[in-house]
Structure formats: C-alpha cells, structure tokens
Design a protein around this motif. Structure first.
Motif, short mmCIF file in Angstrom:
data_model
loop_
_atom_site.label_atom_id
_atom_site.label_comp_id
_atom_site.label_asym_id
_atom_site.label_seq_id
_atom_site.Cartn_x
_atom_site.Cartn_y
_atom_site.Cartn_z
N HIS A 9 50.09 31.91 54.35
CA HIS A 9 50.49 33.37 55.00
C HIS A 9 51.95 32.27 55.93
CE1 HIS A 9 50.38 36.97 55.56
NE2 HIS A 9 50.64 37.38 56.39
N ASN A 10 51.47 31.14 56.04
CA ASN A 10 52.06 30.79 56.82
C ASN A 10 53.20 29.58 56.02
OD1 ASN A 10 51.67 31.99 59.30
ND2 ASN A 10 50.05 30.91 59.31
N GLU A 11 52.65 29.00 55.56
CA GLU A 11 53.35 27.52 54.87
C GLU A 11 52.93 28.24 53.06
OE1 GLU A 11 51.32 24.23 56.35
OE2 GLU A 11 51.71 25.79 58.03
N PRO A 12 53.86 27.54 52.31
CA PRO A 12 53.97 27.51 51.01
C PRO A 12 52.57 27.53 50.45
CG PRO A 12 55.77 25.74 51.25
CD PRO A 12 55.19 26.21 52.79
N GLY A 13 52.52 28.33 49.30
CA GLY A 13 50.94 28.85 49.06
C GLY A 13 50.73 30.27 48.77
N GLY A 14 49.44 30.82 48.75
CA GLY A 14 49.21 32.02 48.07
C GLY A 14 48.50 32.35 47.12
N GLY A 15 47.91 33.56 46.81
CA GLY A 15 47.07 33.90 46.16
C GLY A 15 47.23 33.45 44.76
N PHE A 16 48.57 33.73 44.21
CA PHE A 16 49.16 33.23 42.87
C PHE A 16 49.06 31.98 43.09
CE2 PHE A 16 50.78 37.29 41.40
CZ PHE A 16 50.74 38.05 41.87
N ILE A 17 49.47 31.44 43.63
CA ILE A 17 49.40 29.35 43.28
C ILE A 17 47.80 29.17 43.27
CG2 ILE A 17 50.03 27.69 44.50
CD1 ILE A 17 52.70 28.75 45.56
N GLY A 18 46.91 29.93 44.52
CA GLY A 18 45.72 29.03 44.42
C GLY A 18 45.62 29.14 43.15
N GLY A 19 45.29 30.44 43.21
CA GLY A 19 44.43 31.18 41.88
C GLY A 19 45.15 30.22 40.54
N LEU A 20 46.27 29.97 40.39
CA LEU A 20 46.06 29.00 38.89
C LEU A 20 46.26 28.10 39.26
CD1 LEU A 20 50.31 29.99 38.91
CD2 LEU A 20 48.61 30.95 36.52
N LEU A 21 45.84 27.08 40.55
CA LEU A 21 45.50 25.81 40.24
C LEU A 21 44.22 26.05 39.94
CD1 LEU A 21 46.88 23.17 40.85
CD2 LEU A 21 46.02 23.57 43.47
#
Lengths: 768, 141
Positions: free
Chosen positions: B29-41
């Motif tokens: 929410h505050n820095e690059p990241g988020g659900g999509f990226i986390g899930g892919l990783l």
C-alpha cells in the motif's frame, strides 16, 4: 410484504437441510410460512375491503430505477390470498405425494422459491421489480417441471415452457422500458393515477402488443398454448399449484393490473376477444379427446384462461366482475381436481380415464372432495361455479355488437367443461370398479385435506356468497377497473335469460358427456395443417436454431491459433488505419517528449533485433529465449520510466512464462515450418501495418493530448485513501471492482485449464 | 533436476522467497509491492522447489489443492467488500480501523478492508500460478 417474501425465500434455502433433519415434518413446518402469510392477510381484510391501498417501499438500486416497492390493493389482495392459501395446502400435499422421494428436499426449495416469486409478481409496484419476479417464476417453473430430470420428456417440457414464457418476459421488459421512458413513471401506483397517459401515447400500439405477447405466452393463449399440456410432465403438486391456480394466471393478472391504463381501445378489445375466444374453444374441444386425467385438466385450464382473456376484452362492468370471480372459483376447483388427480395416480397407479371407475368406496373422502369441485366446475347450483357462470353469461349477453357470437362460443365452451368435469371429477368414482395397477385405498390426510377444503369452499361460497362479495371481490373489481364498484352476489337472480342459457348448456353438456367415447375415437382428417400447429413450429424452430449454431461454431471456432491471431491483427490494423484517416494522425509531427538517453536507444535496438530473431530462427529454444529477452526488456523500460510495480510484475510473469515454456518444449513435436512463402509475406505485411499504425496513433495521443490525464486526480487522492503507492491504491481501493473482476477471470481460467488438462494425466497426483 | 547443489540452495532460498512474498504483500500500500507481486513470487517459490525435487513433492508442500487457494482468495476478496455493508456503505468501500501495527520491515501497517482484499488477490494469484505450472508440468506424453 418484503419480510414475508424474504422469509419464504429463506425457507426455500434451508428446506433441504430441514428435510435431512425433520423428515416427516418438513412439509408441515414449511407450510407454516405461507399459512402465516395467509393469516396476516386476513388481518388486513378490514383495510382492504374499505378500498384502501397498502404500499411499502424500500430503496434498492435507485440509479437503475428499481426499488422494493409493493402495493396491496383489492386485486393483488385476492391473488395473494389464493397464492398463500393454496400454497399452504400444496406444500402439505407435496409432502404426502413425494414422501420418501430422494429429491423431496429439493422439491420444497423449488416450490417455496416459486411461491416467493409469485407473491412478488402480484404485489410488486415498481415495474422492473415485477419483471424480476416474473422471470423468477419462469425459472422456478423450469426447475419444477423438470423435477424428474432423468426423464427426457420432463426436460423437454421444462425447456419448452421456459423458452416460450421467456420470450414473453423479454417482451414485457421492452414494454416496461417503453412505458417508463415515455411517461417517466416507475410504479404501477403512479400509472394508475394517470390512466390516460399511455392510451394517448404514440407508442401505445407497440406497448400493448408487447404486453399482450407477455400475457399470452404466460397464460397459454393461442398460439402459445402448447407448453401447458406439456408441463404436465411435472409432478402433480406442481401442476396443481403452478399450472392451474397461480402461475398461468400471471398473464391474466398483468392484463388486469394494467387494465385502467391500457384497456378500452379497439386494439385491446379485439385482440383479447379474438385470442381469448379461440383459446376458449380450442382448449375445450381438445380436452374432450384426452384420456389422461392431467391432460384433461390442463386443456380445460387453457380454455378457462381463454375465457378470462375474453372477459377482460369485453370490459364492461359485468365482465370484470365475472373475471375476478372466475379467477377465484377456477383456482379453487381446478386446484382441488388436480390434487385429486394426483391422489388417484398415487393410489391406483394410473391416470387413464378408461381404467378408472368406482373408486368412491375405497376413497370416500377424496371422492367427496372431487365431486364437490367437479360440480362447481360444471356450474351447477348451489355451487360458486354456478354464480360465476351466470355472471359470465350476463356479461356475454351485454358485450356489444358481437354478443351473439360470444354467447355461442360461451355456451359451447361451458358445455364441454361440464363434460370434462364429469369425466375427470365424478366418473372415476362412480359406476363399477375396473382393474387398476395398484389396489387403491384412501390416501393419507395430507393428500385429501387440500381438495376437501377447496371443494367445500366452492360449495360454501356458493350458498353464502355474501361472505366475500363485499370484502374481497368488490375491492378487487374496484382496483381492476379503476372505478369504485360494489358487487352483490347471490344464487338466484330470477328467471333470466342467463338461467335459460345455463339450462341449455347443461343439456348440451350432458349430451357431449354421453357421446364422449364416440367423440374420442373420431379420427380427425390429417390435414396438412398438422405441420403448421404451433407445437410443431416450435420444434422446427428449435432444431434449426441448433443446426445453425453448430454450423456457425464449426466455421468460427476451428481451433487454429494462427488463424485467430490473423483475424485479430487484421481487424486491429484496419480499424487503426480508419481512425488514423479520420483524425489525420499521419500529419502529427514526430517530436520526442523527453530527451532520450543513448542507453535507451541501444537497448530498444537490441529488443528489435530479438524480435526479428524470433521471426527468423529455426530452433524453438532460441525463439523462446528471444521472446524472453523482449519481455525482460519491457520490464527494464518500465523501471526506467518510473513504474516499479509494473516492472516487478513483468519480471515475475516473464520468468514464470519462460520456465513454463521451457518445461513444455521437449514435449512438443519437432519444429516444422508450416507457412508457405506467400503466407509469410502476408503475415509480415499485416503485422507491419498494424505496428506502424499503432505507432502513429501513440504519437498522436502523446502530442495532441485530446483528453485530460486522469492520473492527477488519483495521485492527489491516494493519500486520502491511506496509501502512498498510487498504483496499488488504484488496484485495491479506487478500482477494486475491476480487480475483483480480474481475479474472477483468473479463477475461471485456472478452472478451465485444470479441467482441460485433467484428461492428459494418467495418474491423478495425491492431494494431501 | 538431479543437481545436489541446486537442492541444497533451494532449501535455503524457498523460505526466504516465501517470506519476501509476504513482505511484498503487506508493504504494497505504501511502497512497490502488493497482492499480485506477492502471489507471483510465492508461486515461483513452489515452482523452484518443484524444479529441485518433483512436481508431486511441490504439490505436497503446498498442502492444499491450488484450486482451494483460488476459491479461498476469491471468497476473502469478496467478503472484504461485503464488510462495507456493515457500515451501510456500498460494496467494496474501504473501511479502515484505527489499528496500526508497527512492524520491522514494513513500517506501520494499517488494518483495513483493502488489506484483506489484497490478501485475497495474493491467494488467487498463488493458486493460479501453482495450478497452471503443476498442471502443465504433469502432462504426460
């Protein structure tokens, strides 16, 4: 009202669970729901009989112009009583009829679903709410007709009913949209306050035709009548409830509800009279040739619906009184007769009238109920049916220039009805006993309590019609016609012409009854008209629709990925060129927006080279590598232009895709070139055109900035949404609904792939 | 792959990768990241494990069927939107609580319905990533 309907829907949801735990008592428990509604309605009786209207309104989707707005006036009150009253009896009856059926729980779900929807149809005030409930009755009817879904007959009948009433539903929606757009009014209450608006509207003809289509399909008028006999494939409780007492009346109700707003014109009178009259006679005649009890009753219902339509068409005070009373009377006796038919079927194992006879000894209570109902249907005094018939004949006699024809049609129809009443309701119980597949004995009380109550009501309300004429019938007629009426019903009106006609009808009816065997075995000449019957036309339409769809799908969904891509890219190229021409995009100068670093230029050149390589290289592995390079290059560009989220996502997706491709490469067949040089030239030309056109468009968009950028608003408000990463805030907060849609698509895609690939696995991997 | 070196490396990398995916999820929410990226990783973590050992063992590591993750994620995401109804707001309005959990890597983590929405997205992407990878991998010739 909303509370009761929601409770009934809730009941429908928990019914299977309830059935699993309460087994024998499920029907009784669930029958409490419509019973409590019935009691509640009785408490409203004083209000309604004074002519008051009860309205209730809750907001639902104001921008779509749909509210939970309900209206209980005399007309809807009568129907609400019928639906909830007969509904209670049907739920009990269903419990007895389907006892120990393995889908019994499901039956309660569907029947309650239907009940709630039907209640909604008659009490809805908002037009679109009415449409929603209307369609819900169609769907629940589909589920109920197809209840025995393992029989092909049931499935076909259910589909037929759904398709035909569905067309009507669409027509009704179109009519409602027209009404709301031209008058600006959304509710029936408002429409009834301005009854002249629609009649003077230039769109009146179209609106009326659409409404007629909706009403005629739902209420089985010619030529849409043929789904009703087919619907007899449903279990008998369903036939008794939907296809005699309630759902098929919905079309009539629609006409009655909109009567003050649409009726009185020539188009109304003639359409209703003609179609109603044809249906009346058709139903009556065809009924006589049936040997299956349920089909007999079904065709006679078709005929009754035709009568009701005709009465609404005639439209004078007498006709309206007759229509309201007939609606009630028919529900009572037809519901009873259907339930009796089901009981007979349940006990003896057959519905063939040839085989049935002399059951009165074995099933005395059912026999009594059946005879009561049949006598009401035949219109004999002192039953309520007699009062109704008298009023109908009076209405026919005063119906205007064509009165003679209408009277003749009426007499013929009712004569046949008398014969049908005797054949279906009395004959099975009298005369000598025949051999039936099962030895009959009296049915359990759940099966005879319904017909007994309904049959007795037919007698009691005939002897003492003053119980209901002021309190229920008058307000119904008042709100049907829009003008206050008081109705006084009585058995004896003196020696009138109608009485004479009734006696004549009785005589003819008796003759028909006596000659019924000869009538049945008459071989009607097989005219070429047989191929034009609506039922046959429906079949032809359905089959040709299937054939056309199959052929079309085979042409378009050939499975070759390269052909799909060709079509896509060609269309994109063409549309881009078109737009370019329209906006003169080729004249926009090419000026870079920022200064481009040398590193960027070299990198883009490398990417171009990779792309060319991917087209030309002969090894699959190398092609995959080249494509991967382009992917990573794009990620780098994203990072370069300050979009870290995009860059990370791109890198991860590219990695996953690459690895996936590499895993599969060795499973693919050998790399062979499938395109001819001509095809390669063609593909290259199309691809280049699309690409260059796209470049021009992007240049145009950047240079001219035809629309203001939306990103500013988002970056300003993102802190308000408690997040500093604008991209994530957009995905998760501002545009969360889009994201929800996207992940739904992902789930569907995943399920699709899993299903498709399931067959390629020889062993299913163990799931822990 | 039969490389012992690879397998040993994977033993250390997988937990780190999974931890990183959770970090990316929460800091989105505050820095690059988020659900999509986390899930892919997270999905690629299981992919790497599968490359080191075998797809069956990677499935076992995942414990639940990928489709369960997808369904769970969709349910969580939808419910986070339904939560707004309790405050009589339209579906998917962001409802923030006053809780704010200080954490080491992420800073102050605020609790609210968009966080749960993101978690739902994470689960869906994890589900589809592993589902696609395993299904394609196990295709028999």
């Amino acid at each position: 009202m909303l509370l009761f309907i929601s409770l009934i829907f809730l009941g429908s949801l928990i019914a299977p669970w309830l059935y699993r735990h309460a087994k024998g008592w499920t029907a009784h428990l669930l029958a409490l729901l419509p019973a409590s509604l019935f009691v509640h309605l009785i408490t409203l009786l004083p209000q309604i009989s004074q002519g008051n209207v009860i309205t209730q309104s809750h907001l639902w989707a104001p921008t779509l112009e749909i509210d939970f707005a309900f209206r209980i006036d005399g007309l809807s009150y009568l129907l609400l009583l019928i639906i909830s009253g007969i509904g209670t009896l049907i739920v009990l009856y269903g419990g007895g009829y389907l006892k120990d059926h393995h889908h019994e729980g499901r039956f309660y779900t569907f029947i309650l679903l239907f009940m709630g929807s039907m209640l909604g149809v008659v009490s809805a005030d908002n037009l679109y709410l009415l449409f929603i409930f209307w369609e819900m009755t169609s769907i629940s009817s589909y589920l109920l007709i197809g209840f025995d879904h393992e029989r092909k007959e049931s499935r076909q009948a259910a589909l037929q009913a759904l398709l035909i009433t569905g067309i009507g539903g669409l027509a009704m929606l179109a009519a409602f949209i027209l009404i709301t757009q031209t008058t600006g009014l959304l509710t029936i209450s408002e429409l009834l306050q301005h009854p002249h608006l629609l009649k003077q509207d230039p769109h009146y003809d179209v609106i009326l035709s659409l409404i007629l289509l909706a009403a005629f399909t739902k209420s089985a008028q010619f030529p849409f009548h043929f789904w009703l006999p087919g619907a007899m494939a449903a279990p008998t409780p369903v036939s008794a409830y939907l296809h005699s007492a309630t759902m098929v009346k919905a079309g009539i109700f629609l006409l009655a509800r909109l009567y003050p707003v649409l009726a009185g014109t020539l188009l109304w009178k003639y359409s209703l009279a003609i179609f109603g009259g044809i249906t009346m006679l058709l139903g009556a005649f065809v009924a006589l040739r049936q040997t299956d009890l349920k089909k007999l009753l079904a065709y006679s219902t078709v005929s009754t619906l035709g009568t009701l339509t005709l009465l609404l068409g005639i439209g004078n005070t007498l006709a309206l009184k007759a229509a309201v009373l007939f609606l009630l009377v028919h529900a009572l006796y037809k519901g009873a007769l259907f339930m009796v038919a089901g009981t007979i079927d349940h006990e003896t194992g057959t519905r063939n009238v040839h085989l049935l006879g002399g059951l009165a000894h074995k099933m005395p209570i059912t026999a009594t109920a059946s005879i009561l109902a049949a006598l009401s249907m035949a219109g004999l005094p002192p039953f309520q049916g007699f009062i109704t018939k008298e009023i109908i004949y009076e209405a026919n006699l005063h119906s205007g220039p064509y009165a003679l024809w209408i009277v003749i049609v009426g007499i013929l129809t009712f004569s046949c009805m008398i014969a049908v009443a005797f054949i279906s309701g009395i004959r099975p119980f009298t005369s000598k006993r025949n051999e039936t597949p099962k030895t009959p004995h009296e049915a359990p009380y759940t099966l005879w309590v319904g017909p007994t109550i309904l049959g007795s009501l037919g007698l009691l309300l005939g002897i003492w019609p003053q119980w209901i004429d002021h309190s229920i019938i008058s307000p119904a007629v008042t709100h049907l016609s829009g003008i206050p009426h008081t109705v006084k019903l009585s058995l004896w009106h003196g020696l009138t012409l109608s009485l004479g006609l009734s006696i004549l009808t009785l005589a003819i009816g008796f003759t028909i009854y006596k000659g019924r065997h000869r009538l049945r075995s008459m071989h009607l000449p097989r005219t070429p008209f047989h191929y034009l019957t609506p039922a046959h036309l429906y079949e032809i339409a359905l089959v040709s629709l299937m054939n056309v769809s199959t052929a079309l799908t085979r042409r378009l969904q050939h499975g070759y990925l390269r052909r799909y891509l060709l079509v896509f890219i060609t269309l994109i190229a063409i549309s881009l060129l078109w737009v370019m021409n329209a906006i003169q995009a080729n004249q926009v100068p090419w000026r870079p927006q920022n200064t481009i670093a040398w590193g960027e230029i070299i990198f883009i050149a490398l990417m171009l080279q990779s792309a060319l390589a991917a087209c030309v290289l002969q090894s699959r592995l190398m092609v995959v590598m080249a494509l991967g390079f382009i992917g990573y290059g794009v990620a780098l560009l994203y990072a370069f232009y300050g979009a870290p989220d995009l860059a990370i996502t791109q890198v991860l997706v590219e990695t996953l895709t690459l690895i996936l491709l590499l895993l599969l490469i060795h499973k693919l067949p050998k790399f062979t070139l499938k395109s001819t040089p001509y095809q390669k030239m063609r593909d290259a030309a199309i691809a280049l055109t699309a690409g260059i056109a796209m470049a021009f468009m992007v240049n145009h968009a950047l240079a001219k900035q035809p629309y203001p950028s939306i990103s500013q608003w988002f970056s300003e408000n993102s802190l308000l949404a408690k997040g500093q990463n604008v991209v994530n805030v957009i995905i998760v907060d501002f545009r969360a609904l889009d994201t929800l849609g996207e992940i739904t698509v992902l789930v569907l895609a995943g399920l699709g792939v899993a299903a498709l690939l399931k067959r390629t696995k020889k062993t299913i991997p163990p799931a822990s | 792959m039969n490389s012992a070196l690879f397998r040993i490396a994977v033993r250390w990398v997988i937990p780190l990768q999974l931890a990183l995916s959770i970090v990316l999820l929460f800091r989105g929410h505050n820095e690059p990241g988020g659900g999509f990226i986390g899930g892919l990783l997270a999905a690629s973590a299981f992919l790497v494990y599968g490359m080191a050992h075998s797809p069956e063992s990677a499935r076992r590591l995942l414990r639940l069927d990928p489709i369960v993750f997808m369904a769970l994620g969709l349910a969580v995401a939808t419910l986070s939107g339904v939560f707004a109804w309790t405050a009589t707001m339209p579906f998917l309005t962001a409802i923030w609580s006053d809780l704010s959990i200080p954490t080491i890597l992420i800073g102050d983590l605020k609790i609210g319905s968009p966080l749960f929405f993101d978690i739902g997205v994470y689960l869906v992407v994890l589900g589809i990533g592993t589902s696609l990878v395993f299904d394609f991998w196990e295709v028999q010739d």
